[in-house]
Design an enzyme around this catalytic site. Structure first.
Site, PDB file in Angstrom:
ATOM      1  N   TRP A   1     -13.715 -13.358  11.754  1.00 17.67           N
ATOM      2  CA  TRP A   1     -14.394 -12.193  11.171  1.00 17.67           C
ATOM      3  C   TRP A   1     -15.061 -12.572   9.859  1.00 17.67           C
TER       4      TRP A   1
ATOM      5  N   HIS B   1     -11.627  -8.881  17.453  1.00 18.48           N
ATOM      6  CA  HIS B   1     -10.444  -8.100  17.079  1.00 18.48           C
ATOM      7  C   HIS B   1     -10.468  -7.792  15.587  1.00 18.48           C
TER       8      HIS B   1
ATOM      9  N   SER C   1     -24.374   2.623   6.984  1.00 18.44           N
ATOM     10  CA  SER C   1     -23.550   3.805   7.226  1.00 18.44           C
ATOM     11  C   SER C   1     -22.532   4.006   6.116  1.00 18.44           C
ATOM     12  N   SER C   2     -21.853   2.922   5.721  1.00 17.03           N
ATOM     13  CA  SER C   2     -20.822   3.051   4.685  1.00 17.03           C
ATOM     14  C   SER C   2     -21.410   3.439   3.346  1.00 17.03           C
TER      15      SER C   2
ATOM     16  N   THR D   1      -0.197  -2.078  -8.511  1.00 18.24           N
ATOM     17  CA  THR D   1       0.336  -1.729  -7.196  1.00 18.24           C
ATOM     18  C   THR D   1       1.821  -1.412  -7.303  1.00 18.24           C
TER      19      THR D   1
ATOM     20  N   HIS E   1     -12.848  -9.076  -0.674  1.00 16.64           N
ATOM     21  CA  HIS E   1     -11.617  -8.625  -1.307  1.00 16.64           C
ATOM     22  C   HIS E   1     -11.631  -7.146  -1.662  1.00 16.64           C
TER      23      HIS E   1
ATOM     24  N   TYR F   1      -9.084  -3.597  -0.339  1.00 16.96           N
ATOM     25  CA  TYR F   1      -8.578  -2.429  -1.072  1.00 16.96           C
ATOM     26  C   TYR F   1      -9.248  -1.155  -0.612  1.00 16.96           C
TER      27      TYR F   1
ATOM     28  N   HIS G   1      -9.316 -16.084  -4.359  1.00 17.10           N
ATOM     29  CA  HIS G   1      -7.988 -16.463  -3.862  1.00 17.10           C
ATOM     30  C   HIS G   1      -8.003 -16.722  -2.352  1.00 17.10           C
ATOM     31  N   HIS G   2      -9.103 -16.378  -1.701  1.00 12.78           N
ATOM     32  CA  HIS G   2      -9.237 -16.745  -0.290  1.00 12.78           C
ATOM     33  C   HIS G   2      -9.789 -18.150  -0.148  1.00 12.78           C
TER      34      HIS G   2
ATOM     35  N   SER H   1       0.540   9.403  -1.148  1.00  9.64           N
ATOM     36  CA  SER H   1       0.819  10.202  -2.340  1.00  9.64           C
ATOM     37  C   SER H   1       0.696  11.689  -2.064  1.00  9.64           C
TER      38      SER H   1
ATOM     39  N   LYS I   1       2.516   1.990  -8.416  1.00 12.76           N
ATOM     40  CA  LYS I   1       2.440   2.984  -7.346  1.00 12.76           C
ATOM     41  C   LYS I   1       3.739   3.035  -6.551  1.00 12.76           C
TER      42      LYS I   1
ATOM     43  N   ASP J   1     -18.797  22.086   2.179  1.00 13.18           N
ATOM     44  CA  ASP J   1     -19.096  20.930   3.013  1.00 13.18           C
ATOM     45  C   ASP J   1     -19.343  19.753   2.095  1.00 13.18           C
TER      46      ASP J   1
ATOM     47  N   ARG K   1      -3.659 -20.597  11.958  1.00 13.38           N
ATOM     48  CA  ARG K   1      -4.175 -19.433  12.662  1.00 13.38           C
ATOM     49  C   ARG K   1      -5.421 -19.830  13.451  1.00 13.38           C
TER      50      ARG K   1
ATOM     51  N   GLU L   1     -13.100  -5.065  -0.106  1.00 14.54           N
ATOM     52  CA  GLU L   1     -12.961  -4.452   1.216  1.00 14.54           C
ATOM     53  C   GLU L   1     -11.491  -4.223   1.591  1.00 14.54           C
TER      54      GLU L   1
HETATM   55  C1  HEA Z   1      -6.680  -3.192  10.492  1.00 16.85           C
HETATM   56  C2  HEA Z   1      -6.573  -4.155  11.042  1.00 16.85           C
HETATM   57  C3  HEA Z   1      -5.754  -4.753  12.133  1.00 16.85           C
HETATM   58  C4  HEA Z   1      -4.840  -4.201  13.015  1.00 16.85           C
HETATM   59  C5  HEA Z   1      -4.394  -2.766  13.107  1.00 16.85           C
HETATM   60  C6  HEA Z   1      -4.391  -5.277  13.839  1.00 16.85           C
HETATM   61  C7  HEA Z   1      -3.474  -5.124  14.882  1.00 16.85           C
HETATM   62  C8  HEA Z   1      -2.966  -6.176  15.624  1.00 16.85           C
HETATM   63  N1  HEA Z   1      -3.264  -7.504  15.482  1.00 16.85           N
HETATM   64 FE1  HEA Z   1      -4.669  -8.287  14.228  1.00 16.85          FE
HETATM   65  N2  HEA Z   1      -6.055  -9.054  12.966  1.00 16.85           N
HETATM   66  C9  HEA Z   1      -6.796  -8.378  12.044  1.00 16.85           C
HETATM   67  C10 HEA Z   1      -6.703  -7.032  11.771  1.00 16.85           C
HETATM   68  C11 HEA Z   1      -5.860  -6.143  12.445  1.00 16.85           C
HETATM   69  N3  HEA Z   1      -5.013  -6.441  13.470  1.00 16.85           N
HETATM   70  C12 HEA Z   1      -7.706  -9.263  11.375  1.00 16.85           C
HETATM   71  C13 HEA Z   1      -8.698  -8.889  10.282  1.00 16.85           C
HETATM   72  C14 HEA Z   1      -7.492 -10.532  11.911  1.00 16.85           C
HETATM   73  C15 HEA Z   1      -8.180 -11.837  11.515  1.00 16.85           C
HETATM   74  C16 HEA Z   1      -9.241 -12.196  12.486  1.00 16.85           C
HETATM   75  C17 HEA Z   1      -9.781 -13.542  12.216  1.00 16.85           C
HETATM   76  O1  HEA Z   1      -9.008 -14.513  12.113  1.00 16.85           O
HETATM   77  O2  HEA Z   1     -10.996 -13.650  12.090  1.00 16.85           O
HETATM   78  C18 HEA Z   1      -6.432 -10.372  12.894  1.00 16.85           C
HETATM   79  C19 HEA Z   1      -5.887 -11.427  13.627  1.00 16.85           C
HETATM   80  C20 HEA Z   1      -4.825 -11.308  14.487  1.00 16.85           C
HETATM   81  C21 HEA Z   1      -4.136 -12.414  15.064  1.00 16.85           C
HETATM   82  C22 HEA Z   1      -4.393 -13.876  14.767  1.00 16.85           C
HETATM   83  C23 HEA Z   1      -5.371 -14.425  15.712  1.00 16.85           C
HETATM   84  C24 HEA Z   1      -5.696 -15.828  15.415  1.00 16.85           C
HETATM   85  O3  HEA Z   1      -5.564 -16.263  14.268  1.00 16.85           O
HETATM   86  O4  HEA Z   1      -6.110 -16.510  16.350  1.00 16.85           O
HETATM   87  C25 HEA Z   1      -3.167 -11.899  15.892  1.00 16.85           C
HETATM   88  C26 HEA Z   1      -2.222 -12.702  16.676  1.00 16.85           C
HETATM   89  O5  HEA Z   1      -1.214 -12.300  17.048  1.00 16.85           O
HETATM   90  C27 HEA Z   1      -3.270 -10.462  15.814  1.00 16.85           C
HETATM   91  C28 HEA Z   1      -2.468  -9.570  16.512  1.00 16.85           C
HETATM   92  C29 HEA Z   1      -2.511  -8.194  16.356  1.00 16.85           C
HETATM   93  C30 HEA Z   1      -1.689  -7.287  17.129  1.00 16.85           C
HETATM   94  C31 HEA Z   1      -0.720  -7.676  18.188  1.00 16.85           C
HETATM   95  C32 HEA Z   1      -1.992  -6.027  16.673  1.00 16.85           C
HETATM   96  C33 HEA Z   1      -1.378  -4.754  17.177  1.00 16.85           C
HETATM   97  O6  HEA Z   1      -1.058  -3.935  16.109  1.00 16.85           O
HETATM   98  C34 HEA Z   1      -2.279  -4.060  18.121  1.00 16.85           C
HETATM   99  C35 HEA Z   1      -1.529  -3.009  18.851  1.00 16.85           C
HETATM  100  C36 HEA Z   1      -2.140  -2.767  20.200  1.00 16.85           C
HETATM  101  C37 HEA Z   1      -2.873  -1.713  20.500  1.00 16.85           C
HETATM  102  C38 HEA Z   1      -3.131  -0.685  19.519  1.00 16.85           C
HETATM  103  C39 HEA Z   1      -3.492  -1.553  21.861  1.00 16.85           C
HETATM  104  C40 HEA Z   1      -3.175  -0.214  22.464  1.00 16.85           C
HETATM  105  C41 HEA Z   1      -3.821  -0.059  23.759  1.00 16.85           C
HETATM  106  C42 HEA Z   1      -3.267  -0.281  24.967  1.00 16.85           C
HETATM  107  C43 HEA Z   1      -1.918  -0.844  25.181  1.00 16.85           C
HETATM  108  C44 HEA Z   1      -3.974   0.047  26.171  1.00 16.85           C
HETATM  109  C45 HEA Z   1      -5.044  -0.901  26.513  1.00 16.85           C
HETATM  110  C46 HEA Z   1      -6.306  -0.137  26.528  1.00 16.85           C
HETATM  111  C47 HEA Z   1      -7.417  -0.477  27.159  1.00 16.85           C
HETATM  112  C48 HEA Z   1      -7.566  -1.709  27.961  1.00 16.85           C
HETATM  113  C49 HEA Z   1      -8.591   0.403  27.031  1.00 16.85           C
HETATM  114  N4  HEA Z   1      -4.278 -10.133  14.953  1.00 16.85           N
HETATM  115  C1  HEA Z   2      -5.098  -3.725   3.013  1.00 13.60           C
HETATM  116  C2  HEA Z   2      -5.348  -4.908   2.846  1.00 13.60           C
HETATM  117  C3  HEA Z   2      -4.762  -5.887   1.861  1.00 13.60           C
HETATM  118  C4  HEA Z   2      -4.037  -5.668   0.702  1.00 13.60           C
HETATM  119  C5  HEA Z   2      -3.654  -4.362   0.072  1.00 13.60           C
HETATM  120  C6  HEA Z   2      -3.758  -6.969   0.191  1.00 13.60           C
HETATM  121  C7  HEA Z   2      -3.049  -7.171  -0.973  1.00 13.60           C
HETATM  122  C8  HEA Z   2      -2.857  -8.408  -1.572  1.00 13.60           C
HETATM  123  N1  HEA Z   2      -3.239  -9.621  -1.056  1.00 13.60           N
HETATM  124 FE1  HEA Z   2      -4.111  -9.943   0.752  1.00 13.60          FE
HETATM  125  N2  HEA Z   2      -5.219 -10.225   2.411  1.00 13.60           N
HETATM  126  C9  HEA Z   2      -5.692  -9.266   3.253  1.00 13.60           C
HETATM  127  C10 HEA Z   2      -5.527  -7.903   3.109  1.00 13.60           C
HETATM  128  C11 HEA Z   2      -4.883  -7.305   2.039  1.00 13.60           C
HETATM  129  N3  HEA Z   2      -4.258  -7.937   1.020  1.00 13.60           N
HETATM  130  C12 HEA Z   2      -6.385  -9.853   4.367  1.00 13.60           C
HETATM  131  C13 HEA Z   2      -7.057  -9.102   5.502  1.00 13.60           C
HETATM  132  C14 HEA Z   2      -6.341 -11.228   4.161  1.00 13.60           C
HETATM  133  C15 HEA Z   2      -6.857 -12.336   5.075  1.00 13.60           C
HETATM  134  C16 HEA Z   2      -8.306 -12.422   5.200  1.00 13.60           C
HETATM  135  C17 HEA Z   2      -8.672 -13.514   6.134  1.00 13.60           C
HETATM  136  O1  HEA Z   2      -8.642 -14.679   5.711  1.00 13.60           O
HETATM  137  O2  HEA Z   2      -8.956 -13.230   7.317  1.00 13.60           O
HETATM  138  C18 HEA Z   2      -5.609 -11.420   2.914  1.00 13.60           C
HETATM  139  C19 HEA Z   2      -5.380 -12.667   2.358  1.00 13.60           C
HETATM  140  C20 HEA Z   2      -4.827 -12.858   1.105  1.00 13.60           C
HETATM  141  C21 HEA Z   2      -4.833 -14.114   0.415  1.00 13.60           C
HETATM  142  C22 HEA Z   2      -5.476 -15.405   0.900  1.00 13.60           C
HETATM  143  C23 HEA Z   2      -4.585 -16.129   1.804  1.00 13.60           C
HETATM  144  C24 HEA Z   2      -5.249 -17.320   2.362  1.00 13.60           C
HETATM  145  O3  HEA Z   2      -6.086 -17.196   3.249  1.00 13.60           O
HETATM  146  O4  HEA Z   2      -4.927 -18.412   1.870  1.00 13.60           O
HETATM  147  C25 HEA Z   2      -4.188 -13.909  -0.790  1.00 13.60           C
HETATM  148  C26 HEA Z   2      -3.990 -14.947  -1.818  1.00 13.60           C
HETATM  149  O5  HEA Z   2      -3.847 -14.709  -2.922  1.00 13.60           O
HETATM  150  C27 HEA Z   2      -3.813 -12.514  -0.823  1.00 13.60           C
HETATM  151  C28 HEA Z   2      -3.139 -11.918  -1.877  1.00 13.60           C
HETATM  152  C29 HEA Z   2      -2.899 -10.551  -1.970  1.00 13.60           C
HETATM  153  C30 HEA Z   2      -2.242  -9.931  -3.116  1.00 13.60           C
HETATM  154  C31 HEA Z   2      -1.697 -10.626  -4.323  1.00 13.60           C
HETATM  155  C32 HEA Z   2      -2.234  -8.585  -2.854  1.00 13.60           C
HETATM  156  C33 HEA Z   2      -1.688  -7.525  -3.781  1.00 13.60           C
HETATM  157  O6  HEA Z   2      -2.575  -6.459  -3.876  1.00 13.60           O
HETATM  158  C34 HEA Z   2      -0.342  -7.029  -3.349  1.00 13.60           C
HETATM  159  C35 HEA Z   2       0.313  -6.244  -4.453  1.00 13.60           C
HETATM  160  C36 HEA Z   2       1.589  -5.594  -4.046  1.00 13.60           C
HETATM  161  C37 HEA Z   2       2.843  -5.998  -4.353  1.00 13.60           C
HETATM  162  C38 HEA Z   2       3.096  -7.249  -5.096  1.00 13.60           C
HETATM  163  C39 HEA Z   2       4.044  -5.257  -3.855  1.00 13.60           C
HETATM  164  C40 HEA Z   2       4.474  -4.087  -4.679  1.00 13.60           C
HETATM  165  C41 HEA Z   2       4.734  -4.404  -6.077  1.00 13.60           C
HETATM  166  C42 HEA Z   2       5.921  -4.211  -6.712  1.00 13.60           C
HETATM  167  C43 HEA Z   2       7.100  -3.619  -6.036  1.00 13.60           C
HETATM  168  C44 HEA Z   2       5.943  -4.508  -8.160  1.00 13.60           C
HETATM  169  C45 HEA Z   2       6.831  -5.575  -8.635  1.00 13.60           C
HETATM  170  C46 HEA Z   2       6.421  -6.895  -8.209  1.00 13.60           C
HETATM  171  C47 HEA Z   2       6.248  -7.985  -8.978  1.00 13.60           C
HETATM  172  C48 HEA Z   2       5.872  -7.978 -10.395  1.00 13.60           C
HETATM  173  C49 HEA Z   2       6.423  -9.324  -8.378  1.00 13.60           C
HETATM  174  N4  HEA Z   2      -4.207 -11.907   0.343  1.00 13.60           N
HETATM  175 CU    CU Z   3      -8.112 -10.870  -1.110  1.00 12.61          CU
END
Ligand code: HEA
Ligand code: HEA
Ligand code: CU
Ligand code: CUA
Lengths: 276, 369, 525
Positions: C141, C76, C169-170, C328, C253, C257, C302-303, C268, C331, C105, C450, C255
């Protein structure tokens, strides 16, 4: 067709991309099978490599044809330059990742292992090492034998390549050919010596972290030298066919950039993998 | 959907409106039991409320604008698109806010990292899927595994109060003492975590990481492994009992007595049935996760015991693989005593569909170490 | 259209049938391929998520083996990130960047097609790994060793190689995009006149080129540790499992962004259109994007706050992570200021954009909570993190993609989509999304780890709510599919510029955009 140079060249539909995807699919699938001892994996892998070679041949042939037909205007040329530049940057990052790993291991990880006395009572952090569980002493690769000669070879090859480039600017065919041929020869000698070094080495990939870093880093570098040498050979072949001119020879320059990049990587390898 | 589901669904929605009506219903971090956990709790509240405040301000403006500055109420668009002062201000203010958060956080970090001047040390080793505790100054060692019955997990029995959060041998610490924890692992990464202590430390094979706790109140504290460690990652709980010093000392004495008794057992001559019976318990506790309660294993990764060439071959080979492990198969040398190993060997050779009729005495295991 | 193709060197119309797609050198067709691919992957990975949620509906094991549960989670995550979100953004880049900067293009059309077609074998390998004997990768993942070295399944190797291919590809795709933006802008289109979406992609492409090769390095080391006896991640040989985490997150990380910057670009673009007011703080938006990108390379650990880093490392990574909130925040403030005193209407794209600003900020704030190291100690690897990243990924990335699809559907298809259904889709998605993921903050704070298939009783209520929300969320996406297909099939004719307030070169060409556009570059004043 040369009136098109005003427009950016847009290629007609092409099947090469699909063939590339098939090639990579076969290679990856075959490799996965091969690593898991599924016998037919080797054939799949081989098939993938063959398709890949065919792809390189065919696609480059087409590009070269377009290039000498004059489809590429100045802007296309600039695109190629940007493209190659960013490609090399991605390669830099690839090796940077490896070097980062090496620094991390040497400055932090080994130290922490040696401090984890509850698990490894007798380990002292040194470099090179094959780790706390190693049973035999490690005989590392000294820098001043073959590696130093290899360094020299690569440095000289950089110079001969530049010599060839000067020849190209002056449209002096003889100079180009001599320069390129020398570079290719030096590249091949380098590869030969590297293979020799591997064969003679007293340690292998599974001799702990030293063996791991040594073979993976030098191995990937060697792979790059091999690719560079092949590309240089193609350029030489094209020169012999009279393809480049003093102001239109990006193919040559791209390969030269690549070659210099591979050179620089070697210098880092020499210092951090062999020497220090 | 069965009746229970519907009932709990209903309860869920009700509980949304009556937060306190449900006993174990939690919205926030657990109540801290150490000073550090207390600081963390405070930090979390601070940051949470700052964020809520910023959020409310920013989005009140946005929703005000959405309400008033819409075309349908006839609002005409202004055309400004820059204001340097504004932009500078809303860059500087957040910086100040962040500094105010970072300062207390830094203090807590420094305190967390200070593992000096400890009163005692416990080495904690994670392995798939159990925790081994080794009281370094006391010569007390034991293993702690999940004690929730399989029936509850498979929904065949009513789930107990501490479902999945209960173990056979909890770790015990004295109240008020600074206990240094030396955390490591045998196979893959795990993480030792008790929320009430504010400690979560990855257990990394080959490395020993140090953290410390000083528990303030006696009690039972429950946590879970917090790093994905394979299929039974969800079944690797941690339970710590904090006891007053005197009770703690009694506990230590009892542990020592039990260990001495087990040692004595190793020198005794056993008959097969005794060993097989004892072995069943050892097997179910330690081996069944991989090799299955019936010995069927989970091929290809985890071989079956039924018909296994090792379990039906020479007993020496069987002892060897148990003591020293092989690839993923853990080494049990430091985990099980001679009697347990002999017992589980006897069980594997004469149950689970095998019947070799032979076994090894604990003394033979002792000799093979 | 004949006039636009006249100067083209050997183009005799364009191919039809299957050849049109597999052999394409047209940015619009390739963009379409990317978008559909992404949507199918989204459905697939979403279906996996529904599997996760179904298992978690109640405590106890319902119908999944724990190891299969881990496989679902892993796939997933991987497929959502690499198969759904990233390709969707590349799809937008393909379709819109040439139109926005006024060029015919991308710089390398054939390579562009290759970037797409490399995704297909990668997807086959990833999905195919489910069916090989040892099963798919089950280590999350993030694929941390030693667990992923220990797993003997060939499925792990297939996933690793699939990621290698996706990396190629990327990288190729990003080189293409960067080159296009740097070299092919229409005369007069200076860098600081580029639409913000183009800017964000320029910077994203840079992030990709700099981080993807590092992932390739990490994966390679993982592969050699698995099969060739190296000891990078094995302390017994002098390596360190945590080394993988460092290398992985150095990629990982940036990634995240990579998955949000293009979304910022989309937002925007959309907000000014429907506020009928130019984007507030264009220049500061550009600088903020660049600042986020640069900072993203120095926050990775931070992860890894719970791995037990030395205190200097912990402090450094905490401070740098907190700093990212500043650009951020700039923005977010700019978007609000853009709406301020505008003349707003609320078509579906605008609704999505507003929701993104609102919900992404929630996710950003929970990120900030996680950034504060002592608090992260309690929350790392709990559902709080899951809540955090779904707020930034689903309501940040995925919902901005949905909004942008509505925004440009008229341009792509020549038809208006059904506004009523679009709004239904929006409201259902937003409400279901919050029902699904908001409770996860609470379960996380209360201590639910989790990646577990079964949980203690005190988490039962919230998990049940989450599951119900997830199924509603899934079903709402079927409505999305329906609206899009319906719009492609027909609908009211769309004008060249169907939005009153929209600006930009893409609106100067007819709707649907002809096969070839801007063969002679327009001049931008
Ligand atoms: C962009 C990224 C993205 C998006 C969009 C989502 C979308 C969703 N995610 Fe997920 N998620 C991740 C990225 C994302 N996730 C990542 C990176 C992890 C961490 C993995 C890891 O721990 O390694 C994670 C982990 C994660 C967990 C934690 C699992 C765990 O720790 O064990 C859960 C649990 O609830 C969850 C739930 C969901 C749900 C309910 C949605 C919903 O938004 C989904 C909505 C549902 C649909 C869009 C389905 C639509 C289709 C149909 C209804 C028809 C069915 C079709 C067919 C059978 C062909 N996600
Ligand atoms: C699109 C993807 C995305 C984005 C944009 C971010 C944005 C941020 N993330 Fe997140 N992050 C993930 C995707 C993302 N993250 C994923 C996938 C994981 C889990 C990976 C995994 O373990 O599977 C993760 C996990 C993760 C962790 C690790 C958690 C853990 O496993 O223990 C941390 C810890 O620092 C973190 C921090 C942040 C911070 C500080 C930002 C900042 O960029 C956010 C900044 C934005 C704001 C703060 C809000 C707007 C700001 C204002 C309105 C200004 C005023 C505010 C103040 C001065 C307070 N993220
Ligand atoms: Cu990060
Ligand atoms: Cu041990 Cu998770």
């Amino acid at each position: 067709m040369s009136q098109n140079t005003n427009n950016y060249y847009l290629p007609a539909p092409s099947l090469w991309p699909l063939i590339a995807s098939i090639a990579l699919f076969l290679m990856a699938g075959g490799f996965a099978m091969q690593m898991n001892d599924i016998a037919s994996g080797n054939y799949v892998l081989l098939a993938g490599i063959l398709v890949f070679v065919y792809l390189l041949y065919g696609w480059f042939k087409e590009v070269i044809k377009e290039s000498i037909s004059g489809f590429y205007n100045k802007q296309v040329d600039t695109s190629f330059r940007w493209g190659m530049g960013w490609f090399i940057f991605s390669e830099v990052m690839f090796f940077a990742g490896f070097f980062g790993a090496l620094f991390y291991i040497r400055t932090f990880a080994l130290d922490w292992i040696s401090k984890s006395t509850l698990v490894w009572p007798n380990f002292v952090a040194t470099w090179p090492t094959s780790g706390p569980a190693a049973t035999e002493a490690l005989e590392a690769m000294g820098p001043w034998g073959l590696p130093a000669i290899n360094t020299l070879i690569l440095l000289v090859s950089g110079a001969t390549l530049t010599y060839a480039h000067w020849g190209l600017m002056k449209e002096n065919r003889k100079q180009i050919i001599i320069g390129l041929a020398l570079t290719i020869a030096l590249g091949s000698i380098f590869l030969y010596l590297q293979a020799h070094e591997y064969a003679e080495a007293a340690f292998t990939m599974d001799s702990g972290i030293y063996g791991s870093t040594f073979y993976l880093f030098t191995g990937f570098h060697g792979l790059h030298v091999a690719m560079g040498t092949i590309m240089l050979a193609i350029i030489l072949f094209r020169i012999l066919k009279g393809h480049f001119s003093a102001h239109n020879h990006f193919g040559f320059e791209a390969v030269a950039w690549y070659w210099h990049f591979v050179d620089v990587v070697w210098l880092f390898l020499f210092v951090f993998v062999y020497w220090l | 959907m069965n009746k229970r589901t519907i009932l709990s669904l209903g309860a869920t929605f009700l509980s949304l409106f009556a937060v306190n009506s449900h006993a174990d219903y939690a919205l926030n971090l657990k109540a801290p039991a150490t000073e550090i956990a207390g600081q963390i709790y405070g930090l979390h509240m601070l940051i949470l409320w700052v964020c809520v405040a910023i959020f409310v301000v920013v989005f009140s403006l946005m929703f005000y604008s959405i309400l008033k500055h819409r075309k349908s109420v006839g609002h005409k668009a202004a055309q400004f698109h820059e204001n340097h002062w504004l932009e500078v201000i809303w860059t500087i203010i957040p910086v100040i806010i962040l500094v105010c958060m970072a300062y207390p956080a830094t203090k807590t970090i420094l305190a967390m990292k200070d593992t000096s001047a400890e009163d005692m040390s416990i080495k904690i080793t994670g392995s798939q899927w159990k925790w081994a505790y080794d009281y370094l100054d006391q010569d007390v060692k034991f293993i702690s595994t999940l004690s929730t019955p399989q029936d509850q997990i498979e929904n065949k029995a009513e789930k107990g109060e501490n479902y999945l959060l209960e173990v056979d041998n909890p770790m015990v610490v004295p109240v008020g003492k600074k206990v240094k924890l030396l955390i490591t692992s045998q196979d893959v990464n795990h993480a030792w975590w008790i929320p009430e202590f504010g400690v979560k430390q990855d257990a990394i094979p080959g490395f020993v990481k140090e953290v410390w706790i000083r528990v303030e109140q006696p009690g039972v504290y429950r946590g879970q492994c917090a790093e994905l460690c394979g299929k039974a990652h969800g079944y690797m709980p941690i339970v710590v009992e904090a006891k007053p010093e005197a009770e703690y000392q009694t506990w230590v004495a009892a542990q020592k007595d039990a260990a001495a008794a087990a040692d004595a057992g190793a020198d005794k001559e056993w008959v097969m049935d005794e060993l097989v019976t004892a072995g069943k318990a050892v097997y179910e506790k330690n081996c069944a996760v991989c090799h299955g309660a019936t010995g069927a294993g989970i091929p290809p990764a985890f071989p079956a015991m039924t018909g296994s060439t090792v379990a039906n071959g020479p007993v020496e080979g069987h002892i060897d693989i148990l003591l020293n492990g092989k690839n993923i198969m853990p080494a049990w040398k430091d985990v099980l005593n001679d009697t347990d190993i002999a017992a589980v060997i006897a069980y594997e050779r004469n149950a689970l569909g095998n019947s070799t009729g032979d076994f090894a005495q604990p003394s033979a295991v002792k000799a093979a170490r | 259209m004949s006039t636009t193709t006249a100067t083209h060197h050997d183009d005799h119309g364009h191919p039809t049938g299957i050849m049109r797609w597999v052999a394409s050198t047209n940015h619009k067709d390739i963009g379409t391929l990317y978008l559909w691919f992404s949507f199918f992957m989204f459905m697939f990975a979403g279906a996996l998520a529904l599997g996760i949620r179904a298992e978690l509906f109640q405590p106890g094991l319902q119908f999944l083996e724990p190891e299969n549960f881990n496989r679902l989670t892993t796939l997933h995550g991987l497929i959502m990130i690499f198969g759904a979100i990233m390709p969707a953004f590349v799809g937008f880049a393909n379709w819109m960047i040439p139109l926005m900067i006024g060029t015919s293009d991308l710089a390398f059309p054939r390579l562009n097609n290759m970037s797409f077609w490399l995704m297909v074998p990668a997807a086959i390998l990833l999905v195919g790994s489910i069916f090989v004997p040892g099963g798919a990768m089950a280590g999350g993942w993030t694929m941390y060793p030693p667990l992923s070295v220990q797993n003997p399944s060939m499925g792990v190797d297939m996933s690793i190689l699939a990621l290698h291919i996706l990396g190629v590809s990327s990288i190729v795709g990003s080189i293409n995009i960067i080159t296009t933006i740097l070299n092919m802008r229409a005369p007069g289109m200076t860098l600081m006149k580029m639409p913000l979406f183009v800017w964000t992609w320029l910077i994203t492409a840079f992030l990709l080129i700099a981080s993807m090769p590092v992932l390739a390095g990490a994966l390679t080391m993982l592969l050699t540790d698995r099969h060739f006896g190296t000891a990078f991640f094995d302390a017994a040989g002098g390596g360190d499992p945590v080394l993988f985490q460092h290398v992985f997150w150095f990629f990982g990380h940036p990634e995240v962004y990579i998955m949000i910057l293009p979304a910022f670009g989309l937002i925007s673009t959309i907000i000014p259109t429907f506020a009928r007011k130019p984007l507030f703080g264009y220049a500061s938006m550009v600088y903020a994007t660049a600042a986020i990108a640069l900072l993203s390379f120095v926050v990775w650990a931070h992860h890894m706050f719970t791995t037990g880093m030395p205190v200097a490392g912990q402090l450094f990574f905490m401070y740098s992570t907190m700093l990212i909130s500043i650009p951020t925040g700039v923005k977010v403030f700019n978007w609000v200021a853009t709406m301020w005193r505008g003349s707003m209407t609320f078509e579906t794209p605008m609704l999505f954009s507003i929701a993104v600003v609102f919900l992404f900020t929630i996710g950003g704030f929970s990120g900030l909570v996680l950034a504060v190291l002592p608090v992260d100690i309690q929350l790392q690897d709990t559902y709080y993190v899951v809540a955090h990243f779904h707020y930034v990924l689903f309501s940040g990335a995925a919902m901005s993609i949905m909004g942008a699809v509505y925004y440009w559907l008229p341009k792509w298809t020549g038809h208006m989509y059904n506004e009523t259904l679009g709004k239904w889709h929006f409201w259902l998605t937003t409400i279901a999304f919050n029902i699904t993921f908001f409770p996860m903050h609470f379960t996380g704070l209360a201590g639910m780890p989790r990646r577990i298939p079964d949980y203690a009783l005190q988490f039962a209520e919230f998990n049940m709510i989450s599951t119900i929300g997830a199924f509603a969320l899934g079903i709402s996406q079927l409505l999305f599919l329906y609206v899009v297909v319906k719009c492609i099939k027909g609908g009211p004719k769309a004008a060249a510029n169907p939005w009153e307030g929209a600006e930009g070169l893409e609106w100067t060409v007819p709707s649907p955009a002809p096969f070839h556009t801007f063969e002679t570059p327009p001049t931008v004043k």
